[in-house]
Design an enzyme around this catalytic site. Structure first.
Site, PDB file in Angstrom:
ATOM      1  N   HIS A 129       0.817  -1.224   0.000  1.00 39.47           N
ATOM      2  CA  HIS A 129       0.000   0.000   0.000  1.00 39.47           C
ATOM      3  C   HIS A 129       0.850   1.274   0.000  1.00 39.47           C
ATOM      4  O   HIS A 129       0.321   2.356  -0.286  1.00 39.47           O
ATOM      5  CB  HIS A 129      -0.921   0.043   1.221  1.00 39.47           C
ATOM      6  CG  HIS A 129      -2.003  -0.981   1.223  1.00 39.47           C
ATOM      7  ND1 HIS A 129      -2.826  -1.195   0.143  1.00 39.47           N
ATOM      8  CD2 HIS A 129      -2.407  -1.859   2.188  1.00 39.47           C
ATOM      9  CE1 HIS A 129      -3.693  -2.162   0.439  1.00 39.47           C
ATOM     10  NE2 HIS A 129      -3.453  -2.586   1.659  1.00 39.47           N
ATOM     11  N   HIS A 148      -6.575  -7.103  -0.243  1.00 37.32           N
ATOM     12  CA  HIS A 148      -6.676  -5.681  -0.568  1.00 37.32           C
ATOM     13  C   HIS A 148      -5.830  -5.363  -1.803  1.00 37.32           C
ATOM     14  O   HIS A 148      -4.772  -5.956  -2.014  1.00 37.32           O
ATOM     15  CB  HIS A 148      -6.193  -4.825   0.610  1.00 37.32           C
ATOM     16  CG  HIS A 148      -6.897  -5.114   1.893  1.00 37.32           C
ATOM     17  ND1 HIS A 148      -6.294  -5.770   2.952  1.00 37.32           N
ATOM     18  CD2 HIS A 148      -8.168  -4.864   2.279  1.00 37.32           C
ATOM     19  CE1 HIS A 148      -7.159  -5.895   3.936  1.00 37.32           C
ATOM     20  NE2 HIS A 148      -8.306  -5.352   3.555  1.00 37.32           N
ATOM     21  N   ASP A 169      -3.106 -10.601  -2.171  1.00 36.84           N
ATOM     22  CA  ASP A 169      -3.637 -10.055  -0.923  1.00 36.84           C
ATOM     23  C   ASP A 169      -5.114  -9.701  -1.121  1.00 36.84           C
ATOM     24  O   ASP A 169      -5.548  -9.389  -2.230  1.00 36.84           O
ATOM     25  CB  ASP A 169      -2.849  -8.801  -0.549  1.00 36.84           C
ATOM     26  CG  ASP A 169      -3.121  -8.298   0.847  1.00 36.84           C
ATOM     27  OD1 ASP A 169      -2.315  -8.584   1.746  1.00 36.84           O
ATOM     28  OD2 ASP A 169      -4.134  -7.600   1.041  1.00 36.84           O
ATOM     29  N   ASP A 182      -4.575 -12.509   4.001  1.00 35.87           N
ATOM     30  CA  ASP A 182      -5.782 -11.983   4.634  1.00 35.87           C
ATOM     31  C   ASP A 182      -7.045 -12.262   3.830  1.00 35.87           C
ATOM     32  O   ASP A 182      -8.134 -11.851   4.231  1.00 35.87           O
ATOM     33  CB  ASP A 182      -5.647 -10.483   4.905  1.00 35.87           C
ATOM     34  CG  ASP A 182      -5.013  -9.711   3.770  1.00 35.87           C
ATOM     35  OD1 ASP A 182      -4.740 -10.312   2.710  1.00 35.87           O
ATOM     36  OD2 ASP A 182      -4.787  -8.496   3.932  1.00 35.87           O
TER      37      ASP A 182
END
EC number: 3.5.1.-
Length: 443
Positions: free
Chosen positions: A222, A261, A259, A346
């Site tokens: 990120h 996200h 991931d 995740d």
């Protein structure tokens, strides 16, 4: 607690390195390494293990970068030939906030699982090598991706973090720093660089180099070029991608991000780059709200970004279809020189931060298939980077099964996955998303 926006800070002038050397009791002539800066954590275990030390003064295999500079890897050729897995750990024990999901317990939980499941060198000999005492990334390495103003601003913020104990560095966001964050993040980025060096060196010795895994934190995907975001400080995988290009002449780099996200920082760094293919599968509508399916890159990089947002509830069926119909064909067309993987765990059904329902078996499948694609397309050169994963049980079991996939051994997912926790996947919406991605990218 005062909040701080790091990129606006002025230059510190290099005070953090002398401070940390003093803190650790080392003279300025000592190299800063993972172990020399480890504040607390797991004890060193030898017990007949193979442990590879990456120190410049050690004699061993060396490689030459594109500038002709030789780098000693301290890995004898026979170890590189025998190894199936190379890994580094950087648990960043000093970078921690109570009750925060991105905790310093994450990497130790993985290491404990690897030991219990007999996936370390203690049990596997030279098949599984942990590289220790690797060097931190240099500021120039980090500047391959991040702005100088951000890097120097973060370095300055360490003095404030030392006074306050903990500061926030993302405005109102969740990313924090402690007095050790800067150096620990350099070490985590250095782990990825070390593994790229080692995997590349091994690929010159034979057709089946080991796979690498950087078991590091904080995560990185990120972090945008101008600052931190979403628990991430430096873009570990992005730095490694640029390093692979610049130092090893591996022009075409493919980054696969599974991931839950979207890896917006990695995406931003290479959105206009035709030589880095960024492919992300992530949950539709999840943090940070980027990664729309129509975002395919721009300028010279148009077509080398592939976003596949999956509907909530997607699981093993969705990822098997995505791999067979999108990921593998995209890789085969791009023909990478190396594959780097943002391995976020995740998306597991037990993870508290999102709503996909991957299982340990899903992550085993992904690791096994990526291993096959790397062997087919780029001489087996492949390095995984730990990203998310906040349920310690599902995180550690899934990483352990990833190691089993690297070794070509059967999955132990049945020991960890409870089918009763799963519900029916939204197959119609999954098909719509996959078909749209295939249409947009002519796959």
């Amino acid at each position: 607690m005062e909040q701080l926006w790091v990129p606006s800070l002025p230059i510190l002038g290099g005070r953090i390195l002398p401070m940390l050397r003093h803190y650790c009791g080392f003279g300025s002539h000592h190299p800063l390494t993972w172990r020399s800066l480890q504040i607390t954590g797991r004890k060193q275990k030898h017990n007949g293990c193979w442990i590879a030390y990456c120190l410049p003064s050690h004699n061993g295999t060396s490689i030459s970068d594109t500038n002709g500079v030789r780098k000693d890897l301290a890995l004898p050729d026979n170890l590189l030939r025998d190894a199936h897995i190379l890994y580094c750990t950087s648990p960043a024990m000093g970078h921690n906030k109570e009750a925060h999901p991105e905790t310093n317990k994450r990497v130790p939980a993985i290491v404990d699982a690897l030991e219990k499941l007999e996936l370390t060198s203690k049990h596997r000999g030279s098949q599984v090598l942990e590289i220790q005492d690797f060097q931190p990334a240099s500021l120039d390495d980090i500047a391959l991706v991040h702005s100088r103003s951000y890097i120097t601003g973060l370095e300055k913020a360490m003095s404030r973090a030392s006074d306050e104990g903990l500061i926030f560095i993302e405005g109102t966001g969740p990313t924090y720093a402690t007095q050790t964050t800067f150096q620990e993040c350099l070490l985590s980025a250095g782990a990825g660089i070390t593994l790229v060096d080692s995997v590349v060196a091994a690929s010159k010795l034979g057709p089946k180099p080991p796979l690498g895994f950087a078991l590091v934190r904080p995560p990185g995907h990120h972090a945008v070029p101008e600052g931190p975001m979403g628990f991430c400080v430096f873009g570990n995988i992005a730095v490694a991608a640029r390093y692979a290009q610049n130092q090893h002449g591996l022009k075409r780099v493919m980054i696969i991000d599974f991931d839950v996200h979207h890896g917006n920082g990695t995406c931003d760094a290479f959105y206009e780059d035709p030589d880095i293919f960024f492919l992300s599968t992530h949950q539709l509508g999840s943090y940070p709200g980027t990664g729309k399916i129509h975002q395919v890159g721009q300028g010279n990089g148009e077509g080398t970004t592939l976003n596949l947002p999956l509907p909530g509830g997607s699981g093993d069926y969705a990822m098997r279809c995505a791999f067979d119909e999108v990921i593998a064909p995209a890789a085969q067309r791009f023909k990478p020189d190396i594959i780097l993987v943002s391995a976020g765990y995740d998306a597991h059904a037990l993870d508290p931060l999102a709503g996909l329902q991957f299982t340990t078996g899903t992550f085993y499948m992904l690791a096994a298939r990526i291993r096959e694609v790397a062997a087919e397309l780029c001489g087996g050169r492949c390095v995984f980077f730990l990203e998310g994963g906040y349920n310690l049980e599902s995180l550690s079991s899934s990483v352990a099964d990833t190691f089993r996939a690297f070794l070509g051994e059967p999955s132990l997912a049945a020991r960890f996955d409870d089918p009763a926790m799963l519900y029916e996947e939204p197959t119609r919406k999954i098909r719509e998303a996959i078909d749209k991605a295939k249409h947009l990218h002519s796959l």
